[in-house]
Scaffold this motif. Structure first.
Motif, short mmCIF file in Angstrom:
data_model
loop_
_atom_site.label_atom_id
_atom_site.label_comp_id
_atom_site.label_asym_id
_atom_site.label_seq_id
_atom_site.Cartn_x
_atom_site.Cartn_y
_atom_site.Cartn_z
N LEU A 73 -9.35 5.87 3.83
CA LEU A 73 -8.05 5.18 3.78
C LEU A 73 -7.81 4.43 5.08
O LEU A 73 -8.25 4.85 6.16
CB LEU A 73 -6.92 6.18 3.55
N LEU B 27 -0.19 11.78 -1.23
CA LEU B 27 -1.06 11.02 -2.11
C LEU B 27 -0.93 11.56 -3.54
O LEU B 27 -1.08 12.78 -3.77
CB LEU B 27 -2.52 11.12 -1.66
N THR C 236 0.81 -1.22 0.00
CA THR C 236 0.00 0.00 0.00
C THR C 236 0.83 1.26 0.00
O THR C 236 0.55 2.21 -0.74
CB THR C 236 -0.93 0.01 1.23
N PHE D 34 -2.62 11.40 -7.21
CA PHE D 34 -3.89 11.00 -7.84
C PHE D 34 -3.70 10.75 -9.33
O PHE D 34 -3.16 11.59 -10.05
CB PHE D 34 -4.96 12.07 -7.62
N LEU E 293 -12.67 10.22 0.30
CA LEU E 293 -11.82 9.03 0.21
C LEU E 293 -11.57 8.46 1.60
O LEU E 293 -11.13 9.19 2.50
CB LEU E 293 -10.49 9.40 -0.46
N LYS F 11 1.64 7.18 -1.40
CA LYS F 11 0.63 6.26 -1.91
C LYS F 11 0.03 6.83 -3.19
O LYS F 11 -0.19 8.05 -3.29
CB LYS F 11 -0.48 6.03 -0.87
N THR F 12 -0.22 5.97 -4.16
CA THR F 12 -0.87 6.38 -5.40
C THR F 12 -2.34 5.95 -5.36
O THR F 12 -2.65 4.80 -5.04
CB THR F 12 -0.18 5.74 -6.61
N VAL F 13 -3.27 6.91 -5.67
CA VAL F 13 -4.71 6.65 -5.62
C VAL F 13 -5.29 6.91 -7.01
O VAL F 13 -5.03 7.96 -7.61
CB VAL F 13 -5.40 7.55 -4.58
N GLU F 14 -6.07 5.97 -7.49
CA GLU F 14 -6.74 6.13 -8.78
C GLU F 14 -8.18 6.56 -8.57
O GLU F 14 -8.90 5.95 -7.78
CB GLU F 14 -6.69 4.81 -9.56
N ILE F 15 -8.62 7.65 -9.25
CA ILE F 15 -9.98 8.15 -9.11
C ILE F 15 -10.61 8.27 -10.51
O ILE F 15 -9.91 8.51 -11.49
CB ILE F 15 -10.02 9.52 -8.40
#
Length: 398
Positions: free
Chosen positions: A324, A366, A297, A368, A322, A307-311
């Protein structure tokens, strides 16, 4: 369980010092001085034989940076763990000794002026060159001569090599802290090992035996030889000793490794005097080197987490909430109301790793990534275009 075996070798098969015994031959002063000068010149040549500069493959005017670079290359080449050839361990010890001297400004200066033997005198508190006012005897004692049977060299306490063991732990363990129980296997001295020693004046230290060779009437030479029976100065191991058939025995010990919150990869947890034991040596230290396992993670850099988050595109345009989960499983929410660009980086203060000082936490970053739809219908395209172009017609009329 962790297990380690060490083998300690020393390169001591070389002439060391030359002394003159108390018996003085009946000869003229001129003949006596000629002998001394001849022998002195011979010693000066042999003292240069084990050239520290040649061992490292550098010139005598090499910089400290060049010395360090050469040492790294040579130590990797002859490290006993990587080079199993006979003599590699001895060569590794010589290289380490050369680096110890040449990387120290004071020791290097003494070595350059008086050679290895003069350096040993200096390290034993008897150095300082020829200007100490000690007279004729002191001058020649710098090169191992001894008029009248001078004092014996002081023996420096030696220790077995330190041991380094990798300790693989998770990021969660380093976030929360942990106590890890390990079993370590080492070699320790037999309980009754002292009963197996006998007196020997030839033994000058662990594994070091000195023999006297006569060069000419009135002149003798000390020659150092390897002899594993020598335990310490003046003591030799008795073979086939019933009290201790072997010098060491295998022992298992339990150790508790304490990980404090926020520890970083590469840090050491050390236990002094826990490495292998050997007669005549003090035990070295055992070091556990922290190796952090990869986390699915988070990515870590010192006290910060990443951390990389895809939206989806709609969230990037309209905002989103979001949820987490952190390393210790606690959950927290982030609310974003503005438009989020692709590869936008958001900083979340205080959501990183614990600081080693105990004062707060690092930050969470983060990144995105916006997930664009593969295709749109004509109706969707028309609706999006109408929404994004609202008000633009009015601006043109103005």
């Amino acid at each position: 369980s962790f297990s380690h075996r060490l083998k300690v070798t020393q390169n001591i098969d070389r002439p060391s010092t030359t002394t003159i015994n108390n018996h003085r031959p009946k000869t003229t002063m001129v003949s006596f001085q000629a002998r001394v000068l001849f022998l002195l010149s011979t010693l000066l040549l042999t003292a240069r034989a084990a050239d520290f500069y040649k061992l490292l493959g550098i010139s005598r005017d090499a910089t400290l940076k060049e010395i360090k670079k050469a040492y790294r290359q040579k130590s990797l080449q002859f490290h006993p763990d990587k080079n199993k050839e006979e003599g590699a361990a001895d060569k590794f010890g010589e290289i380490a000794r050369a680096y110890e001297v040449l990387s120290d400004e004071e020791k290097k200066e003494v070595y350059d002026q008086y050679g290895e033997d003069g350096l040993k005198k200096h390290e034993e508190g008897r150095g300082g060159g020829f200007g100490g006012g000690g007279g004729f005897d002191d001058v020649f004692s710098q090169f191992g001569f001894n008029f009248g049977g001078g004092g014996r060299r002081q023996q420096r306490e030696q220790q077995t090599p330190d041991v380094e063991v990798p300790l693989h732990v998770t990021m969660k363990q380093l976030y929360l802290g942990d106590m890890i129980e390990v079993e370590y296997v080492r070699e320790v001295l037999c309980v009754n090992w002292q009963e197996c020693m006998k007196n020997s004046q030839d033994c000058q230290g662990p594994g070091v035996r000195v023999k006297m060779q006569q060069l000419a009437p009135g002149f003798v030479q000390q020659v150092q030889q390897r002899d594993e029976r020598c335990v310490t100065a003046g003591k030799m191991w008795r073979n086939n000793c019933a009290a201790c058939p072997t010098k060491t025995i295998t022992e298992k010990i339990d150790l508790t490794i304490e990980l404090t919150p926020g520890m970083r990869p590469g840090e050491m947890v050390s236990f002094e005097g826990v490495a292998d034991e050997k007669p005549g040596y003090t035990a070295g230290s055992l070091h556990f080197k922290i190796v952090e396992l990869e986390n699915d993670t988070f990515h870590r850099d010192r006290d910060n987490l990443y951390k990389t988050v895809e939206i989806p595109l709609v969230d990037a345009l309209t905002g989103f909430s979001l949820d987490l989960k952190h390393l210790d499983d606690h959950e927290f929410a982030l609310n974003v109301n503005d438009v989020t660009e692709c590869d936008h980086v958001m900083r979340v203060p205080g959501k990183g790793m614990p600081r080693r000082s105990g004062r707060g936490f690092g930050d969470l970053y983060l990144t995105f990534e916006v997930d664009f739809p593969d295709k749109l219908s004509d109706a969707q395209k028309k609706s999006i275009k109408e929404i994004l172009t609202q008000g633009e017609d009015g601006k043109e009329e103005l």
